[in-house]
Design an enzyme around this catalytic site. Structure first.
Site, mmCIF file in Angstrom:
data_model
loop_
_atom_site.group_PDB
_atom_site.id
_atom_site.type_symbol
_atom_site.label_atom_id
_atom_site.label_comp_id
_atom_site.label_asym_id
_atom_site.label_seq_id
_atom_site.Cartn_x
_atom_site.Cartn_y
_atom_site.Cartn_z
ATOM 1 N N TYR A 1 0.789 -1.156 0.063
ATOM 2 C CA TYR A 1 -0.103 -0.027 0.045
ATOM 3 C C TYR A 1 1.043 1.246 -0.092
ATOM 4 C CZ TYR A 1 -4.075 2.706 0.870
ATOM 5 O OH TYR A 1 -5.248 3.572 0.781
ATOM 6 N N TYR B 1 -5.641 6.009 -7.215
ATOM 7 C CA TYR B 1 -5.761 5.667 -5.806
ATOM 8 C C TYR B 1 -7.187 5.134 -5.623
ATOM 9 C CZ TYR B 1 -5.428 6.307 -0.773
ATOM 10 O OH TYR B 1 -5.419 6.143 0.461
#
Ligand SMILES: [Zn+2]
Lengths: 404, 167
Positions: free
Chosen positions: A288, A338
């Site tokens: 991440y 994102y």
């Protein structure tokens, strides 16, 4: 702990394009992402009966989107959450199927993360009164994810001598990967100097240490191996899944010290034990990368390198395409776009199928050049096992190990 | 219910706030308090509803001296909140208080967030911010009913080695 190996699969993945202004509702984008994942899997509306999503008050509820697609859920939940939710919801989907609540689950995340509700607490979120535990940080001008995480990164630099140049190598690697991903929002390749010369956001983070904010929706579909056998794609099997694991003091990022340890240190043993493999067996990782630094912390605490040696691990070529264990081959949140972590799971599914959607003419049939120069291939050779490292913040994380 | 507008935010402490009500009542009197477990006696911050060490729900407020050491920090160059744009660049620090350091485990401590400020409650110069430096609490009165704990550098020598971000 029961072995899940061979029992559950991800059979479909899909998304919408990454932009700064979708001009669409989260409802329309969510429906499109699920529709793309259903087509990818070869599933009709009557074959999907579970819908799971996560959001932060910035999306559309599952039943509205299901209705748009003709799906009648026997099970749905809209969970509160951001990063690290995807992996956790794959586990919840498996649980729901295992117990007999439903058979096939679509998991989606839909957000106008730039044009409507930005993560950092600006826009709509800024108007809310500040009370409760927010009084411990917001009045001090500490509100965004970067501002909240930066003291953890700073402390890592102090404790282990990690340098800005080492951390910048994460952006360099992910930008190389993004240059071979036609969907990526930023396809430009960056150098370490580009990162170090970009303006300061909150020290130790430069602008190019921070991810891109986009409008986008993503979806994936989970079902049993039995059902997967009849579907369109080669199934990708879940070997292990954990989430959302927290450190003992999940209420702050600065009480459960060392603060440079992240939740992965608790998640690692559980997920590798479930999968029956270790870090050395993983061919491709998906971390991440809300920030360059988050990748480094996760790779350390999941055991891909020793604690404190993340700076070396991310800057010596291992995480680049062509390296020993490429990370975020899509370009990740730093470059592709994102959507709170799901995009990196989707990428790993494609890698394990041999279907990285790069510029190789035969990618859909799994034919790749493995030439990783700019604008070329991004398929990892013989990728058999992938791992996703989910992150919400330093004290909350998830993990998902997949195999082909 | 104490509330005040500060840098574009409406800060409020609702009357039923059993976590932070007493904390800000004390801050108004320029006292820094943490919670003390009535069962095991350990101090805790943030002032959560129960004890993370023994699960007891019984507690009292305990005043602390407000002296501590910078545990980590950041320098914010790009303000997210519009009300902080004229405050940049500003340090946000994690302070580790002197009380209960290394208890009950070697890594534990009472840590809190603040700005490192000068005598006028303006941001301390970046060159003076470093991990290991000694600090002392000061109270920034935002209104007659709401004060914000902040920290200032002291003349004390650092507790151990000092580290500053080289960039
Ligand atoms: Zn106690």
């Amino acid at each position: 702990m029961g072995r899940l190996t061979d029992k559950y699969c991800i059979v479909g993945v899909g998304e919408t394009s990454y932009s700064k202004n979708s001009g669409k509702t989260t409802r329309a984008m969510g429906a499109a992402a699920i529709c793309n994942a259903m087509r990818d899997a070869g599933l009709g509306a009557d074959q999907v009966n579970g819908v799971l999503s996560y959001h932060g008050g910035d999306s559309t509820a599952g039943p509205e989107i299901a209705a748009d697609l003709g799906i009648r859920p026997d099970f749905y939940m809209d969970c509160s959450g951001g990063g690290s939710s995807t992996e956790a919801l794959v586990g919840l989907a498996i649980g729901a199927i295992e117990v007999g609540m439903c058979e096939t689950v679509a998991i989606f995340r839909s957000m106008n993360g730039y044009s409507e509700v930005r993560i950092g607490g600006t826009g709509r979120r800024a108007a809310a009164p500040v009370a409760g535990s927010q009084l411990l940080s917001r009045p001090y001008g500490m509100v965004s994810a970067g501002q909240n995480f930066a003291p953890v990164f700073m402390r890592h630099m102090m404790e282990y001598g990690t340098s800005s140049a080492q951390v910048a190598a994460v952006k360099v690697a992910h930008s190389k990967h993004a240059s071979n991903n036609p969907k990526a929002f930023y396809r430009k390749r960056y150098t370490v100097d580009d990162v170090l010369n970009s303006r300061w956001i909150c020290k130790p983070l430069h602008l190019l240490d921070c991810c891109v904010e986009t409008d986008n929706a993503t979806a994936l579909i989970v079902t049993s191996a039995e059902r997967a056998a009849d579907l369109r794609q080669r199934p990708v099997y879940v070997m292990g899944v954990v989430g959302r694991v927290t450190k003992k003091r999940g209420d702050t990022f600065y009480n459960d010290a060392p603060i440079t340890d992240v939740a992965g240190k608790y998640a690692a043993e559980r997920v590798f034990g479930m999968a029956g493999v270790g870090p050395e067996d993983v061919h491709v990782t998906g971390s991440y990368d809300a920030f360059t630094f988050t990748t480094l912390l996760q790779l350390e605490d999941y055991g891909f390198c020793r604690k404190g040696e993340g700076g070396d691990y991310v800057s010596n070529g291992i995480i680049e395409l062509g390296g020993k264990r490429p990370n975020n081959t899509s370009g990740g949140h730093l470059c592709e776009g994102y959507t709170h972590g799901m995009s990196m799971v989707i990428e790993n599914v494609r890698q394990l199928r041999g279907q990285a959607d790069d510029s190789c003419p035969g990618w859909q049939d799994g034919i790749h050049t493995h030439g990783y120069a700019e604008g070329g291939c991004r398929q990892v050779r013989e990728a058999e096992i992938s791992m996703n490292l989910g992150w919400a913040n330093p004290v909350t994380g998830s993990a998902l190990i997949l195999r082909r | 219910m104490p509330q005040v507008e500060y840098r574009g935010m409406l800060l409020m402490v609702p009357d039923n706030d059993s976590e932070f009500g007493g904390y800000f009542e004390a801050a108004r009197e320029h006292r820094l308090v943490v919670k003390k477990c009535a069962a095991c006696g350990l101090l805790r911050f943030p002032p959560g509803s129960g004890c993370p060490w023994c699960t007891s729900l019984d507690w009292t407020w305990q005043e602390v001296r407000g002296k501590g050491t910078i545990y980590s920090y950041e320098i914010i160059a790009h303000a997210i909140q519009p009300g902080f744009r004229d405050f940049t660049p500003y340090p946000v620090i994690i302070v580790e208080l002197d009380e209960q350091r290394g208890v009950p485990t070697p890594h534990d401590g009472l840590r809190l967030i603040a700005n490192l400020v000068d005598d006028q409650f303006q941001p301390e110069a970046e060159a003076n911010v470093a991990i290991g430096k000694r600090v002392d609490v000061v109270f920034q009165d935002l209104s007659p009913e709401l004060s914000l704990p902040q920290f200032r550098l002291t003349d004390e020598p650092p507790a151990g080695s000092v580290w500053q971000f080289p960039g």
